[in-house]
Structures are given as structure tokens and as C-alpha cells.
Design an enzyme around this catalytic site. Sequence first.
Site, short mmCIF file in Angstrom:
data_model
loop_
_atom_site.label_atom_id
_atom_site.label_comp_id
_atom_site.label_asym_id
_atom_site.label_seq_id
_atom_site.Cartn_x
_atom_site.Cartn_y
_atom_site.Cartn_z
N LYS A 21 -45.72 -5.21 -0.31
CA LYS A 21 -45.81 -6.60 -0.75
C LYS A 21 -44.56 -7.01 -1.52
CE LYS A 21 -50.07 -7.73 -1.82
NZ LYS A 21 -51.25 -7.60 -2.72
N ARG A 90 -50.47 -8.23 -9.04
CA ARG A 90 -50.89 -7.83 -7.69
C ARG A 90 -50.47 -6.41 -7.38
NH1 ARG A 90 -48.05 -12.39 -4.09
NH2 ARG A 90 -49.72 -11.82 -2.63
N GLY A 99 -59.46 0.02 -1.14
CA GLY A 99 -59.87 0.92 -2.21
C GLY A 99 -58.96 0.82 -3.41
N MET A 101 -56.84 -1.48 -6.33
CA MET A 101 -57.27 -2.59 -7.16
C MET A 101 -56.93 -3.92 -6.54
SD MET A 101 -56.30 -3.69 -10.94
CE MET A 101 -55.41 -5.10 -10.35
N ARG A 334 -46.02 -9.86 6.01
CA ARG A 334 -45.78 -8.50 6.47
C ARG A 334 -45.88 -8.49 7.98
NH1 ARG A 334 -51.66 -6.49 4.36
NH2 ARG A 334 -52.68 -8.10 5.56
N HIS A 450 -69.34 14.88 10.66
CA HIS A 450 -69.60 15.82 11.76
C HIS A 450 -69.62 15.10 13.10
CE1 HIS A 450 -72.26 18.22 14.42
NE2 HIS A 450 -71.60 19.23 13.88
N ARG A 575 -55.64 26.45 36.71
CA ARG A 575 -56.50 27.57 36.30
C ARG A 575 -57.21 28.11 37.53
NH1 ARG A 575 -57.41 23.29 32.62
NH2 ARG A 575 -57.13 23.87 30.43
N ARG A 630 -51.81 29.89 37.15
CA ARG A 630 -52.11 30.96 36.21
C ARG A 630 -53.07 31.94 36.87
NH1 ARG A 630 -55.10 29.51 30.73
NH2 ARG A 630 -56.89 29.32 32.11
N GLU A 762 -49.20 32.88 24.06
CA GLU A 762 -50.42 32.41 23.40
C GLU A 762 -50.99 33.42 22.42
OE1 GLU A 762 -53.35 31.58 26.41
OE2 GLU A 762 -52.67 33.23 27.66
N SER A 781 -44.77 29.35 29.08
CA SER A 781 -45.60 28.18 28.85
C SER A 781 -46.43 28.47 27.61
CB SER A 781 -46.49 27.91 30.06
OG SER A 781 -47.35 26.83 29.77
N GLY A 783 -49.32 28.42 25.42
CA GLY A 783 -50.75 28.10 25.49
C GLY A 783 -51.22 27.81 24.09
N THR A 784 -51.03 26.56 23.68
CA THR A 784 -51.23 26.27 22.25
C THR A 784 -52.69 26.27 21.84
OG1 THR A 784 -50.99 23.95 22.79
CG2 THR A 784 -49.07 25.06 21.89
N ASN A 785 -53.61 26.16 22.79
CA ASN A 785 -55.03 26.27 22.41
C ASN A 785 -55.32 27.67 21.90
OD1 ASN A 785 -55.34 23.70 23.36
ND2 ASN A 785 -56.32 24.30 25.26
N ASP A 786 -55.00 28.68 22.75
CA ASP A 786 -55.24 30.05 22.33
C ASP A 786 -54.34 30.45 21.17
OD1 ASP A 786 -57.31 31.65 23.50
OD2 ASP A 786 -56.39 31.22 25.45
N CYS A 849 -48.78 24.06 27.82
CA CYS A 849 -49.99 23.58 28.46
C CYS A 849 -51.08 23.69 27.40
CB CYS A 849 -50.34 24.38 29.70
SG CYS A 849 -50.52 26.14 29.42
N TYR A 869 -40.89 20.60 29.23
CA TYR A 869 -41.98 19.73 29.67
C TYR A 869 -43.24 19.97 28.86
CZ TYR A 869 -44.03 23.78 32.07
OH TYR A 869 -44.62 24.99 32.32
P1 ADP Z 1 -54.33 -8.83 -1.27
O1 ADP Z 1 -53.44 -7.69 -1.05
O2 ADP Z 1 -55.76 -8.47 -1.49
O3 ADP Z 1 -54.12 -9.90 -0.26
P2 ADP Z 1 -52.82 -10.48 -3.03
O4 ADP Z 1 -52.01 -9.92 -4.12
O5 ADP Z 1 -52.05 -10.86 -1.84
O6 ADP Z 1 -53.93 -9.43 -2.68
O7 ADP Z 1 -53.60 -11.71 -3.64
C1 ADP Z 1 -54.92 -12.13 -3.34
C2 ADP Z 1 -54.93 -13.63 -3.07
O8 ADP Z 1 -54.38 -14.33 -4.17
C3 ADP Z 1 -54.08 -13.99 -1.88
O9 ADP Z 1 -54.70 -15.00 -1.14
C4 ADP Z 1 -52.82 -14.48 -2.50
O10 ADP Z 1 -52.18 -15.39 -1.65
C5 ADP Z 1 -53.30 -15.12 -3.79
N1 ADP Z 1 -52.25 -15.08 -4.81
C6 ADP Z 1 -51.64 -13.98 -5.28
N2 ADP Z 1 -50.71 -14.28 -6.20
C7 ADP Z 1 -50.73 -15.64 -6.31
C8 ADP Z 1 -49.98 -16.57 -7.09
N3 ADP Z 1 -49.02 -16.17 -7.90
N4 ADP Z 1 -50.27 -17.87 -6.95
C9 ADP Z 1 -51.26 -18.27 -6.11
N5 ADP Z 1 -51.98 -17.45 -5.36
C10 ADP Z 1 -51.73 -16.14 -5.44
MG MG Z 2 -55.25 30.82 27.03
MG MG Z 3 -52.51 -10.62 0.22
#
Ligand code: ADP
Ligand code: MG
Ligand code: MG
Length: 889
Positions: A21, A90, A99, A101, A334, A450, A575, A630, A762, A781, A783-786, A849, A869
Site C-alpha cells: 500500500k 493503515r 487477519g 489489523m 495495486r 485432512h 511403466r 522402464r 531414486e 531419470s 524418480g522423485t516420487n521414490d 519422471c 526434460y
Molecule cells: P484495506 O486494506 O482494508 O482496504 P485501507 O487502509 O485501504 O484498508 O482503508 C480502508 C478504507 O478506508 C478504504 O476504503 C480506504 O479508501 C479508506 N481510507 C483509508 N485512508 C483514508 C483517508 N486518509 N481518507 C479517506 N478514506 C480513507
Molecule cells: Mg520408483
Molecule cells: Mg484498501
Amino acid sequence: VKFVYDFTEGNKDLKDLLGGKGANLAEMTNLGLPVPPGFTITTEACKVYLDSGEEPAALRDEVSAHLDALEARMGKKLGQADDPLLVSVRSGAKFSMPGMMDTVLNIGLSDKSVQGLAKQAGDDRFAWDSYRRLIQMFGKTVLGVDGELFEDALEAAKTAKKVTVDTELEAADLKKLVTKFKKIVKTEAGRDFPQSPREQMDLAIHAVFDSWNTDRAKLYRRQERIPHDLGTAVNVCSMVFGNLGPDSGTGVAFTRDPASGHQGVYGDYLQNAQGEDVVAGIRNTVPLADLERIDKKSYDQLMQIMETLENHYKDLCDIEFTIERGVLWMLQTRVGKRTAGAAFRIATQLVDQGLIDEAEALTRVNGAQLAQLMFPRFDEDAKVSQVGRGIAASPGAAVGKAVFDSYTAVKWSRSGEKVILIRRETNPDDLDGMIAAEGILTSRGGKTSHAAVVARGMGKTCVCGAEELEVDTKRRRMTVPGGHVVEEGDVVSIDGSSGKVYLGEVPVVPSPVVEYFEGRMHPGADDADELVEAVHRMMAFADRKRRLRVRANADNAEDALRARRFGAQGIGLCRTEHMFLGDRRELVERLILADTQAEREESLKELLPLQKQDFVQLFESMDGLPVTVRLLDPPLHEFLPDITELSVRVALAESRQEPHENELRLLQAVHRLHEQNPMLGLRGVRLGLVIPGLFTMQVRAIAEAAAERKAAKGDPRAEIMIPLVGTVQELEIVREEADKVIAEVEAASGAQLKLSIGTMIELPRAALTAGQIAEAAQFFSFGTNDLTQTVWGFSRDDVEASFFTAYLEKGIFGVSPFETIDKDGVGSLVKLAAKAGRETRPDLKLGVCGEHGGDPESVHFFHEVGLDYVSCSPFRIPVARLEAGRAAV
Ligand code: ADP
Ligand code: MG
Ligand code: MG
């Protein structure tokens, strides 16, 4: 070191340091696009903080200096009472990571500055709305308060007011909500919501740092094999406001359609809202095209900017933007995610637009995407009723009757029913059922569960972790959202590429990409869709670029022909054991049981013409291309009857006093040949050495088949491969006999057969003594499995179902070493053997193979270590071709 970079100081190549970002915000700033000013704290600072538990000493001053500069530039101070500067904090790692923040917006608002903001904006409602958002986001993400408490309070406020959307709440309502929210913070977090703007900012920064190590983030990294030591950057960005009334708003957009690659206007816009509202789906967005009507000036500017970004990044980009009272601001961009099909289309579109060249195009797609496009899929036009969605664990489209236990799965599939095995989660006891089923559906577990691991290993469709589905295995039923109950026997359809679950039978159509490879659909023809055209062109790019040749593992003419259509340049592994089954099994049985040389020769003589015929067909189907045959490899008992079954037969005959001499003899032999550890027992070259005449019969069949093809003006190119060699002596003995036989056939037929003889590498010992082995081998050749099995000491038939899940969950490896070559262990033996072999014999041909030959990451490794190959199953050939091309870029 420098820990803080102004947006004007960075660029897009600094993702390691500034995160994705931050690097892209800097890039846009430098392109002159309207980005709200701000600065980025580096991943280095995060690393120091995480290692030592404290900010690096210099960080505070650096942040202060950058904040001062920002304040000077904006003409106001952070949180200043009469006219506050507000910022967002951000997170932003190198790879975007669920996951981690979330972002906190509106930092700098307090009981005092909210008044100032209201006055400056001339809008009370807006100021209080911003403040309640700050407390809500800050409370949840920084102070760890349960977010639902805020949401419930917001709902309650709306209900009290009898309104449905938050924009209908007025300043007074929001003011009350702020009081409420502050109370929630106080009770839940045991502290007051901080009124000092700098404290708010610092706490938010630390919270972003800490979020690098949440359990969810760690798990995600393990699964995606993202290193744990990268750390995250933190972006501090001055706020712009989309919630300042109808002439403000916020949106997301793509520079082209991420599903088709077509250029056009793709995105969503929401009036009078702040960033997170769009994603949260709080109110209904309008299509981006409507912005033209709402605010033409901003719309035109946005289109202009999107074109600039595409031309600059030379790729599809996704963006986030906000309009504040008619002024457009860019908040993120991005290179955008896309579907597998779109990746191929976009790559060729960009080549046609002259933005990238062929080599660059190859970097824009990958083998996993191609493999995904080759699975049969559900008919897009079909009427479907989706009832759930889980994790796309193993691709494919599967339809069948719901069964809830392994036993029923096996029983029903034996009687010809197609079944989908549905479990809460699977365990090793479910294996039979998984094999019997068309597909597997679980309501628990992730990509390394699993079910997921085993299904991928078997190439079976699997959706796992579909949590909205309530699976009740005891009552053999599943309840879907809305309350509908799926009983045992009801038909369900699952899509392992999207994770979607449907009720009823969804029609399955073959993949157009496979139709193309099979020659049933032609690029450039009217009916060929753009996808086929794009795949066709990308394959041509790859073929032009690659150094590695690609061969097939194929045992019969049918597979060989398909392999050729898919672009195989020969057979890397035929085989021969499959040629010994069926009605020939009895002959083999007799061979193994023979007491005298004469008996043995009798069965060999009968086998010879059959073997020869197999090879004639195979060489014909691969005319002009190498075919590596083989010699017999598997443990002998695989050809003998089951020991228990036979014992029962003998006992029965005995009790009935029927003649059972033959059975008894057979039983004794089976006992004699029984091995505790067949995979490490009498197999491979060892068979050739202890069963006189077996290998020479096979060599003769190959040589005579080649001679016959020559006589028919064909171009057979057979290579004879000796399996499971551990020492050069074994190979020498077999070679000597083979050379004799070949010379005889050549003399008899008057043809020069040019058969080459080589070996599989192998066993670790073979790899370690490869220099010696190369004296007697014209090719290796791997034989990377074995080899994987013997290097790790893993029984590949057992481990995937028993302890691999635990290994994957603990992050001991990110992917099964039977799927992707273990570069450090098995791979170094390959490297070493290749080098030693070539030192002995510079023209030694080297191949691999085994299923690694069709695995994208492994293909790159084999390219790097200089093999000639790779060989893989026919369906993996296009993937191997593409990846070999990518490896050479
Ligand atoms: P995420 O990675 O979850 O998209 P962001 O950092 O991009 O998190 O921000 C979450 C939302 O807040 C996005 O829609 C972003 O455009 C908006 N946002 C972030 N910073 C600003 C800012 N300085 N002014 C206005 N909107 C913002
Ligand atoms: Mg074998
Ligand atoms: Mg964003």
C-alpha cells in the site's frame, strides 16, 4: 537507518520496506495523482518493535518530524481544537493479508476537536458521524472491544429513530451514540477513549505492528508460504471525507474487468460514505458508470487516472478513491487480482496493446491458473441454487448423491451411484469413502485440513470449511442456510474451484481449454472463444522461450496419442507393470512360481509376443520421439493373489477334501515372497537380477518391436530404463545381458536400433554415487516420487492420510514434498547427482519422471539445475510447458 518515508520519497519498487500500500501510494504521489499527503513507517521499524517489544529509539522523533511537516503543509495540527487535521492509520504488508489489523480512520477527533470539525465543515452531522466511526474502529481494532457491541448500539439507535440507514441519523442521534460508544469502550477496555490525538495515533501504530502476529495472520502466512519475518509497514494518511453530503462519496474500481479483461467501466460507488462502508455492504452501492451522472467532472478525471495507471503499471489495477465535495482523491492502487481466465486474456491483450512483450506476458500467468482452466466446470448458463460456500480446496466440478459416511459412499458407488461424501471434517477412516466419492464436502477445516490435503493428493474435487452448512452425520443430513434439509441421497453439486455448493444437479461441461488441446476446438475459428485464443497464444510464447523439453508418463498408445496432442515431446516413463495385469496375470503368476528353468522359459516365451505388441503400438504412436521404457519395477506380490483370500480357499478345499494342490503351492509361494516392507524389498533391478530371463525378455520385446517399426519405415527411439538401482554393479550386470540381446536382434533384423540404456536415480545411494553410475548409464531419470520417499523415510502410500495434516498445520512444510519437490533435501541430491553424472559423461541426458514433473514450482527447480526434460502425466503437460517457458524468462 531511516524509519519513516514521506509519500513523496517512496516508489512502487520499495514494497519490502514500505509494504504494498505504501509503495503504491508513493508511486501515485510521484505520478502527480491527487493522493492525500502522508507518510509511511517502514517494515524495518515494525521488525525492531516486534523483536524487542519497543519502538526503535529514533522512531518517535522521526514520526514527529514527519507529522510536523504534514501539519505545516496542511495548515492545521493533528486534533487541533478549532480546526483539526485528521489522519488514517493503515496497515500494509508486502503481501495483502487477511487477519491483519484494519484501518482506523478519523484519528485526531476528540470531544473538543469534533466541535472544530463541525464548525469548519459547516456540518454537525458529518463531524459526529466521523467521531462515532473513530471510536467504533479504534475500540474494535486497537482496544480489542467486540465490534458487535458497537454495531448493536448503532442498530438500536436506528430502530429508536425508525430509520433503516445510518445516513438518516441526525447530528443529535450521533452525538448520543458517541456517548454510548465511549461507555462501551470504558466498560470493555477498562479505560477511557484517549482524547490526546498523538496518543491515538501512537496506539494505532502499535496495534498495526502487533497485528502482524495474530493467530489468523500467522496461519495465513504458513498456508501461503509468506515468510514470518517480513513485518508490516504503517501508513499515516491525511483524511479526506466522503461523508460530507451528497456531493461526496467513496468507491472502488478496476481499470478493466477482472473476470474477462475487457476494458470498460467496472466498479462501485457510494454517495455520502466513508471508505469501509463500500466493502461492508452497509448501504447499496451504485455502478461506477452512474458517477458520470452524479459528478461528471470527477468521473472524467477518474477515467483519465485509470488510464494513466494502466499505462504505468502495464497491468490491470484496482483502486480506491474518495470524492470530497466534488474533489477526487486517490487512496489506494495495486495490480489487481483476477480470475485464471482473465489472467490469460489480459496478458495477451496487453501484448496487443504494445504495453508488454511476450516474455513479460509469461510472468502474468501461471501453471496453477492453467490447471484450473482445464478442469471440467459447471455450465454457466445453468439455473442453480447456491446454498453455501466454503474453501476451494481441490478444483473440479462434482455432482452426486449426498452421503454422510464412508461406508455408504463405498456401498453406493459400488452399485454405480455417484456420491458426494459430506462430513463435518474427515479423518483417516474416511479414506475409502473419499476414494469412492466424486467429491468431498466438509463444514470444518481449511486448506490444510485432512480433507483438503488428501483430496488434492488424489486429484479429487473438494470444498472444505463450508461453515454455514450444518452437517449432522448421526442423522445423515445437512441443514443449509434458510433451513432446508439435505437428506442422504439428495443430489448436490460442488465446485472445487470456487468453493460453491449447490442443491441439485448442475450440468457439467468440459473445459474449452481441454477441448482446444484435444484438437476439438480451434483458435481463430468463429466458435473459439477469447480464452482459447489467449491460451493458444500463451502456449506458443512459452514453447518459444523454454529450454526444458516436456515428455509424458504414458503406458499405452491411447495415452501417448493424447500426450502428443497436449504437446509431449516423447515419453519419459512407460511403466511396463501395467502390461502384466489383466489376463496376462496368470502368465506372470506362472513365471514367478516356476520351479525349473524350463517352466520359466515357457511363460517368458508366451509373454514376449504380448510385450512386443505393446511396444510396437507405443513406438508407432510416438514415432520420431523418444520413448523411455522402464523395465518391471513393483514388488512381485502385487501380481500374486491376496494371501488371506488364498488361505481361505485352501482351508475350504481341505475341509471338503477337494483337490487343492495348485492352491497350496501358490499359497506357499505367496508366503515365501511375502515382505514386511515391499517398497524396500524385491523390486526394480533386484527382480531382474533374481528372476533369470525376465529383463532379457523385456529388452528383447523392446528391440524386436523397434526392429519391426524400422522395417515398416518408422522412426522408433526407444530408451531402456532400469529402475531402483543403488550401485553401478547392478546396472552393469543388467547392461551386459541387455547389450547381448540387442546385438542378437540387430544381427537378425539387420537394423541399427540405437537403443540407449539408462537408469532411474531414486535411491539416495544412487544419487550419492551418480558419478560411478554414469559410467554404465546413457541417461538418468530422477524418480522423485521414490527419491522423496527414501530420502525422508516417508511411505508415500500412507503419510498423506496419516500425519501430513499435522505437519502442514504445524508449518513443518507448507506443501507436501510429494507435490512440490523439497529443494533443500531431495533437490540437493538431484543437483549433486546431475553434476557428478555429467562430470563422468558430459552428454548424459537428464530428466525427471514422477508427478513433480508437472508441478509448477518443481519445474522451475528442474530448469535451474539444468535437466533436459521433465516428464509428467498427459494432463499436466500443458502446465509443464507453460512453467518451463516461465522458468526461462
Ligand atoms: P484495506 O486494506 O482494508 O482496504 P485501507 O487502509 O485501504 O484498508 O482503508 C480502508 C478504507 O478506508 C478504504 O476504503 C480506504 O479508501 C479508506 N481510507 C483509508 N485512508 C483514508 C483517508 N486518509 N481518507 C479517506 N478514506 C480513507
Ligand atoms: Mg520408483
Ligand atoms: Mg484498501
